[in-house]
Design a protein around this motif. Structure first.
Motif, PDB file in Angstrom:
ATOM      1  N   LEU A  14      74.942 -50.325   5.825  1.00 56.88           N
ATOM      2  CA  LEU A  14      73.932 -50.935   6.691  1.00 56.88           C
ATOM      3  C   LEU A  14      73.929 -52.449   6.540  1.00 56.88           C
ATOM      4  CD1 LEU A  14      71.541 -50.667   8.631  1.00 56.88           C
ATOM      5  CD2 LEU A  14      70.056 -50.388   6.633  1.00 56.88           C
ATOM      6  N   LEU A  15      74.012 -52.924   5.289  1.00 61.35           N
ATOM      7  CA  LEU A  15      74.037 -54.366   5.059  1.00 61.35           C
ATOM      8  C   LEU A  15      75.269 -55.006   5.685  1.00 61.35           C
ATOM      9  CD1 LEU A  15      72.869 -54.510   1.328  1.00 61.35           C
ATOM     10  CD2 LEU A  15      71.570 -55.236   3.331  1.00 61.35           C
ATOM     11  N   ARG A  16      76.380 -54.349   5.560  1.00 67.93           N
ATOM     12  CA  ARG A  16      77.609 -54.891   6.157  1.00 67.93           C
ATOM     13  C   ARG A  16      77.498 -54.939   7.675  1.00 67.93           C
ATOM     14  NH1 ARG A  16      82.322 -55.183   3.172  1.00 67.93           N
ATOM     15  NH2 ARG A  16      82.154 -54.574   0.975  1.00 67.93           N
ATOM     16  N   LEU A  17      76.831 -53.944   8.258  1.00 65.47           N
ATOM     17  CA  LEU A  17      76.680 -53.892   9.712  1.00 65.47           C
ATOM     18  C   LEU A  17      75.737 -54.981  10.203  1.00 65.47           C
ATOM     19  CD1 LEU A  17      77.211 -52.384  12.394  1.00 65.47           C
ATOM     20  CD2 LEU A  17      75.209 -50.962  11.868  1.00 65.47           C
ATOM     21  N   VAL A  18      74.620 -55.171   9.503  1.00 66.85           N
ATOM     22  CA  VAL A  18      73.605 -56.132   9.941  1.00 66.85           C
ATOM     23  C   VAL A  18      74.053 -57.569   9.696  1.00 66.85           C
ATOM     24  CG1 VAL A  18      71.270 -56.988   9.527  1.00 66.85           C
ATOM     25  CG2 VAL A  18      71.690 -54.519   9.669  1.00 66.85           C
ATOM     26  N   ARG A  20      77.191 -58.610   8.458  1.00 61.99           N
ATOM     27  CA  ARG A  20      78.629 -58.853   8.648  1.00 61.99           C
ATOM     28  C   ARG A  20      79.133 -59.976   7.725  1.00 61.99           C
ATOM     29  NH1 ARG A  20      80.409 -55.991  12.891  1.00 61.99           N
ATOM     30  NH2 ARG A  20      78.890 -55.280  14.421  1.00 61.99           N
ATOM     31  N   PRO A  21      78.948 -59.826   6.419  1.00 61.33           N
ATOM     32  CA  PRO A  21      79.277 -60.927   5.502  1.00 61.33           C
ATOM     33  C   PRO A  21      80.776 -61.218   5.448  1.00 61.33           C
ATOM     34  CG  PRO A  21      78.807 -58.918   4.275  1.00 61.33           C
ATOM     35  CD  PRO A  21      78.479 -58.624   5.711  1.00 61.33           C
ATOM     36  N   MET A 151      75.655 -68.078  -1.797  1.00 69.18           N
ATOM     37  CA  MET A 151      75.207 -67.283  -0.662  1.00 69.18           C
ATOM     38  C   MET A 151      74.901 -68.266   0.460  1.00 69.18           C
ATOM     39  SD  MET A 151      75.290 -64.310  -2.188  1.00 69.18           S
ATOM     40  CE  MET A 151      74.454 -63.197  -1.054  1.00 69.18           C
ATOM     41  N   ILE A 152      75.542 -68.110   1.590  1.00 68.73           N
ATOM     42  CA  ILE A 152      75.393 -69.042   2.707  1.00 68.73           C
ATOM     43  C   ILE A 152      74.915 -68.261   3.931  1.00 68.73           C
ATOM     44  CG2 ILE A 152      76.578 -70.696   4.198  1.00 68.73           C
ATOM     45  CD1 ILE A 152      78.641 -70.994   1.879  1.00 68.73           C
ATOM     46  N   GLY A 153      73.793 -68.680   4.481  1.00 68.58           N
ATOM     47  CA  GLY A 153      73.266 -68.030   5.683  1.00 68.58           C
ATOM     48  C   GLY A 153      72.166 -67.019   5.423  1.00 68.58           C
ATOM     49  N   THR A 154      71.951 -66.644   4.161  1.00 68.32           N
ATOM     50  CA  THR A 154      70.912 -65.644   3.890  1.00 68.32           C
ATOM     51  C   THR A 154      69.509 -66.221   4.065  1.00 68.32           C
ATOM     52  OG1 THR A 154      71.023 -66.089   1.506  1.00 68.32           O
ATOM     53  CG2 THR A 154      72.353 -64.274   2.347  1.00 68.32           C
ATOM     54  N   PHE A 155      69.357 -67.532   3.889  1.00 71.38           N
ATOM     55  CA  PHE A 155      68.044 -68.148   4.115  1.00 71.38           C
ATOM     56  C   PHE A 155      67.648 -68.025   5.581  1.00 71.38           C
ATOM     57  CE2 PHE A 155      65.151 -71.675   5.008  1.00 71.38           C
ATOM     58  CZ  PHE A 155      64.242 -71.550   3.968  1.00 71.38           C
ATOM     59  N   GLU A 156      68.607 -68.251   6.476  1.00 65.80           N
ATOM     60  CA  GLU A 156      68.340 -68.122   7.903  1.00 65.80           C
ATOM     61  C   GLU A 156      68.167 -66.654   8.310  1.00 65.80           C
ATOM     62  OE1 GLU A 156      70.109 -71.934   6.984  1.00 65.80           O
ATOM     63  OE2 GLU A 156      70.750 -69.882   6.545  1.00 65.80           O
ATOM     64  N   VAL A 171      77.969 -65.806   4.633  1.00 67.16           N
ATOM     65  CA  VAL A 171      79.195 -66.021   3.862  1.00 67.16           C
ATOM     66  C   VAL A 171      78.850 -65.910   2.382  1.00 67.16           C
ATOM     67  CG1 VAL A 171      81.055 -67.618   3.278  1.00 67.16           C
ATOM     68  CG2 VAL A 171      80.154 -67.551   5.621  1.00 67.16           C
ATOM     69  N   ILE A 172      79.649 -65.153   1.636  1.00 68.69           N
ATOM     70  CA  ILE A 172      79.492 -65.070   0.184  1.00 68.69           C
ATOM     71  C   ILE A 172      80.768 -65.634  -0.422  1.00 68.69           C
ATOM     72  CG2 ILE A 172      79.036 -63.564  -1.789  1.00 68.69           C
ATOM     73  CD1 ILE A 172      77.790 -61.576   0.145  1.00 68.69           C
ATOM     74  N   ARG A 173      80.621 -66.749  -1.128  1.00 75.11           N
ATOM     75  CA  ARG A 173      81.784 -67.521  -1.597  1.00 75.11           C
ATOM     76  C   ARG A 173      81.782 -67.599  -3.122  1.00 75.11           C
ATOM     77  NH1 ARG A 173      81.573 -72.783   1.483  1.00 75.11           N
ATOM     78  NH2 ARG A 173      82.436 -71.494   3.160  1.00 75.11           N
ATOM     79  N   PHE A 174      82.881 -67.153  -3.726  1.00 73.16           N
ATOM     80  CA  PHE A 174      83.028 -67.207  -5.183  1.00 73.16           C
ATOM     81  C   PHE A 174      83.989 -68.326  -5.564  1.00 73.16           C
ATOM     82  CE2 PHE A 174      81.990 -62.814  -4.136  1.00 73.16           C
ATOM     83  CZ  PHE A 174      80.961 -62.535  -5.013  1.00 73.16           C
TER      84      PHE A 174
END
Length: 240
Positions: A14-18, A20-21, A151-156, A171-174
């Protein structure tokens, strides 16, 4: 068992669908052995997005309030967080930091991944705040690398107070693992702990490209709350 049910069947898809990280630098996360993943914290959804995309199980230190809420909602939230591999940490009192360190070292002693947000709380405005030194203490005491994460975009997607997330790209960047073995045995040196923590926060900043604030988030929140608090007005008392 329920952790993997959430990850692969109930919540992960569900998280991947909503959201789309888009995942970048996943190869920097070691496939085995203990390590700390230190990230920025912008949203309630951060707790679940990172575990959903990592191949390995990761355990986060979470504030105890998530586990002690009243009523049915509180019990469901506590069950959900425990099932998702979160460990409650009481952040009140002078021993709160030591309790978090003990819990974190317990996870690392089992050669597992530990997730931690060095800011100590969610950013209320999307900026990156000064990190607390607990992450440095754990890295030195356990002798493990620290993998910075942004974590980029989760605030929005889910800003503070937002219950139903917005549809927004994430975007999740390591980053490359940070090795602090050169400071082994110096976990009681305040200047060293500060330098390590600042290096970790700089690595997170380089990945996230946020605006940086050289103050603790909790302190800034308290100042803003005080400034915005309604002023008490006392009735005028006639002098004559």
């Amino acid at each position: 068992m329920f952790y993997y049910l959430l990850k692969y069947v109930l919540l992960g898809p569900l998280l991947r669908l909503v959201f789309r990280p888009r995942i970048e630098g996943l190869g920097h996360v070691p496939s085995s052995g203990a390590a700390i993943v230190a990230g920025n914290h912008l949203s309630f959804s951060d707790h679940f997005l990172m575990p959903a995309i990592l191949k390995r199980r990761i355990t986060f230190l979470a504030k105890a309030e998530y586990f002690t809420g009243p009523g049915l909602k509180g019990r469901l939230t506590a069950f959900f967080f425990r099932s998702a591999g979160q460990i409650p940490v009481d952040r009140s009192g002078k021993d709160a930091g030591q309790a978090a360190i003990r819990e974190g070292l317990g996870v690392l002693s089992k050669d597992e991944l530990l997730g931690i947000y060095p800011e100590g709380t969610r950013s209320h405005d999307g900026r990156l705040y000064k990190g607390k030194v607990g992450v440095a203490v754990m890295a030195l005491k356990a002798g493990v690398p620290v993998i910075p994460c942004a974590m980029i975009g989760t605030f929005e997607a889910q800003p503070p107070g937002k219950v139903i997330p917005n549809i927004h790209p994430v975007v999740i960047r390591f980053g490359k693992p940070l090795d602090f073995s050169r400071y082994a045995g110096m976990e009681n040196e305040k200047a060293i702990l500060r330098a390590i923590t600042d290096e970790i926060m700089y690595a997170i900043l380089s990945l996230s490209e946020q605006e940086y604030v050289d103050e603790y988030a909790a302190v800034v929140k308290a100042k803003e709350a005080e400034a915005n608090a309604p002023r008490r007005r006392f009735p005028k008392i006639p002098l004559g």
